[in-house]
Design a protein around this motif. Structure first.
Motif, mmCIF file in Angstrom:
data_model
loop_
_atom_site.group_PDB
_atom_site.id
_atom_site.type_symbol
_atom_site.label_atom_id
_atom_site.label_comp_id
_atom_site.label_asym_id
_atom_site.label_seq_id
_atom_site.Cartn_x
_atom_site.Cartn_y
_atom_site.Cartn_z
ATOM 1 N N ASP A 181 -1.517 -4.787 4.585
ATOM 2 C CA ASP A 181 -0.447 -4.513 5.316
ATOM 3 C C ASP A 181 0.007 -6.215 6.011
ATOM 4 O OD1 ASP A 181 -1.259 -1.957 6.202
ATOM 5 O OD2 ASP A 181 -3.090 -3.263 6.826
ATOM 6 N N GLU A 184 3.337 -6.141 4.070
ATOM 7 C CA GLU A 184 3.794 -4.656 3.596
ATOM 8 C C GLU A 184 4.818 -5.526 5.170
ATOM 9 O OE1 GLU A 184 3.965 -1.949 0.985
ATOM 10 O OE2 GLU A 184 4.184 -4.104 1.000
ATOM 11 N N SER A 212 11.157 0.574 -0.759
ATOM 12 C CA SER A 212 9.999 1.594 -0.236
ATOM 13 C C SER A 212 8.631 0.170 0.923
ATOM 14 C CB SER A 212 9.042 2.731 -0.577
ATOM 15 O OG SER A 212 8.842 3.315 -0.182
ATOM 16 N N LYS A 213 7.720 1.013 1.352
ATOM 17 C CA LYS A 213 6.861 -0.084 1.805
ATOM 18 C C LYS A 213 5.362 0.881 1.975
ATOM 19 C CE LYS A 213 10.072 -3.680 3.080
ATOM 20 N NZ LYS A 213 11.379 -2.890 3.552
ATOM 21 N N THR A 214 4.456 0.450 2.612
ATOM 22 C CA THR A 214 3.464 1.324 3.018
ATOM 23 C C THR A 214 2.846 0.414 4.212
ATOM 24 O OG1 THR A 214 2.964 2.788 1.254
ATOM 25 C CG2 THR A 214 1.432 2.511 3.232
ATOM 26 N N LEU A 215 2.184 0.698 5.258
ATOM 27 C CA LEU A 215 1.971 -0.635 6.207
ATOM 28 C C LEU A 215 1.438 0.017 7.335
ATOM 29 C CD1 LEU A 215 1.813 -2.715 8.446
ATOM 30 C CD2 LEU A 215 4.263 -2.099 9.464
ATOM 31 N N GLY A 217 -1.189 2.601 6.997
ATOM 32 C CA GLY A 217 -0.626 3.828 6.096
ATOM 33 C C GLY A 217 0.742 5.267 6.177
ATOM 34 N N GLU A 218 1.757 4.255 7.001
ATOM 35 C CA GLU A 218 3.156 4.966 7.146
ATOM 36 C C GLU A 218 4.111 3.819 5.799
ATOM 37 O OE1 GLU A 218 4.921 5.936 10.651
ATOM 38 O OE2 GLU A 218 3.117 5.624 11.662
ATOM 39 N N SER A 219 4.608 4.933 5.375
ATOM 40 C CA SER A 219 5.754 4.659 4.274
ATOM 41 C C SER A 219 6.904 4.659 4.740
ATOM 42 C CB SER A 219 4.960 5.628 2.761
ATOM 43 O OG SER A 219 3.264 5.172 2.382
ATOM 44 N N GLY A 220 8.014 3.747 3.480
ATOM 45 C CA GLY A 220 9.552 4.272 3.813
ATOM 46 C C GLY A 220 9.299 3.292 3.662
#
Length: 442
Positions: A181, A184, A212-215, A217-220
């Motif tokens: 985390d 990201e 794209s990244k995942t932080l 549990g949320e991605s985009g």
């Protein structure tokens, strides 16, 4: 049945929501009532009529100097201390100090007093405002950007310092995020820079990692604003902030129920001021177990004494705070001051005693012989001790402290009517009151 509104409750509130308790403040708050007093504090309105206006830095004079260099840190430390002592909006200054410790940034790395002052003004602007807006703004604050190496956070070579602290120290706490985390989030924060030459904060899209990244549990294709949004989706954030606010204003050991109650308020209310308004109106805040339960910070101790004694701020006062363990604009590290018992180590306590001695010597005979420092029953040592404690905003002296003060007043004040011996006795009594165990607590 609700809590009574007596001088004890007023003193308790003012010590927590401000710096020191002047006698006229107590009188004003008793007349206003609890709800109106709290409303005034939260709205930044003066508690007393015709409160003197704060001088600007340019108008501020200290140590006999007509003009102070704004780029000299100790001058800015003196000016902030002056604001703590004299501000008609004490809760705003108290929250400015809270945020300074929360988003701890130190001049020993920033090396620019003007940037530290700019950050201080940001904290004052958002003191009782919206936490999310403050968190967004602090990420683009020059002092913070230098402090946590934001300029080194570039596409392909992210620097994780700010990303780590924004989660560990500013919003979530240890254990509520992973190392991935942090990586990201660092990528999402890329692109922002501070130029020391033109003093501007810029966004360079070419240096932003737009992949794209995942932080958490949320991605985009996340950017800085997205990180803030995701942090505020975390249920632990209001709990984290609630705990810090209760530790700062109420008790070092708040119950889980109290923490969760305040956390719910944080999710419901738009501003920190609204949350504190509910806290300061609650009966639990005034419970006996929470009175005199926190150790005064050096800021509390120094500013409070200067306020009660009506003394002008001087360079030595700011330096005394440093010796007590709290140098303004110079917290020890990213975690800020530890507080609590750390304020009362041997060296820090000695510095308090030396400060109290210095203040007592500063009090001149005219002040100490004034009616304000004379009890109605001048032949009673008990009344002398009681009055001096009250004038310093101290209530609930222990039997041991009372006995010591009574014996001293009996020997040095009651049977001496005038002259240097009397003044020496009065100074000694004041010093004893200021170094008493009760004077270290709020």
């Amino acid at each position: 049945m609700g809590v009574q509104w007596t001088s004890k409750e007023v003193v308790h509130l003012l010590l927590r929501a401000g710096f020191g308790v002047a006698k006229e403040d107590v009188t004003a708050c008793l007349a206003l009532g609890r709800e109106e007093t709290v409303r005034c504090l939260v709205k930044g309105e003066s508690l007393i009529d015709k409160s003197p206006k704060l001088a600007s830095f340019d108008q501020f004079h200290a140590d006999g100097k007509n003009a102070l260099d704004p780029l000299v840190l100790v001058n800015q430390q003196m000016y902030w201390l002056y604001r703590m002592v004299n501000s008609p909006a004490p809760l705003i200054e108290k929250m400015t100090l809270f945020w300074h410790g929360h988003f701890a940034t130190a001049n020993y790395k920033v090396r620019d007093a003007s940037l530290m002052v700019k950050q201080n003004e940001l904290f004052r602007q958002y003191a009782l405002g919206n936490f999310k807006e403050l968190l967004t703004a602090i990420g683009q604050d020059p002092a913070m950007m230098i402090w946590l190496d934001v300029n080194q956070n570039k596409k392909g070579k992210p620097n994780e310092n700010y990303a780590r602290e924004v989660m560990e120290l500013f919003t979530l706490g240890i254990g509520h995020y992973t190392e991935m985390d942090v990586k990201e989030a660092a990528r999402a924060f890329t692109g922002w820079t501070y130029n020391k030459n033109d003093h501007k904060v810029n966004y360079n899209a070419k240096q932003h990692d737009n992949e794209s990244k995942t932080l958490l549990g949320e991605s985009g294709k996340l950017d800085a604003d997205d990180v803030i949004d995701i942090l505020f989706h975390q249920k632990v954030l209001p709990t984290f902030l609630a705990t810090k606010l209760l530790n700062f204003f109420a008790t070092e050991t708040p119950s889980d129920r109290w923490i969760q109650s305040l956390a719910e308020l944080i999710t419901q209310k738009n501003t920190v001021g609204e949350v504190l308004q509910v806290l300061f109106l609650s009966d639990e805040f005034y419970a006996d177990s929470n009175r005199r339960a926190l150790i005064k910070t050096p800021a509390d101790y120094v500013a409070g004494i200067l306020k009660c004694c009506k003394l002008s701020v001087a360079k030595g006062h700011a330096q005394a705070m440093r010796k007590m363990g709290q140098e303004l604009f110079v917290p020890p590290d990213v975690a800020g001051w530890r507080g609590g018992a750390s304020w009362l180590t041997t060296n820090c306590l000695l510095a308090r005693y030396q400060f109290a001695e210095g203040v007592a010597k500063q009090m001149n005979g005219q002040q100490l012989n004034s009616s304000a420092f004379q009890p109605t029953q001048v032949e009673s040592p008990i009344e002398w001790a009681k009055l001096f404690a009250e004038l310093m905003g101290i209530s609930g002296l222990s039997e041991q402290t009372q006995a010591s003060l009574h014996a001293y007043a009996e020997d040095t004040i009651v049977h001496i009517t005038e002259g240097k011996k009397k003044i020496t006795g009065l100074r000694g009594l004041l010093q004893l009151v200021l170094i008493s165990p009760e004077a270290q607590m709020k």
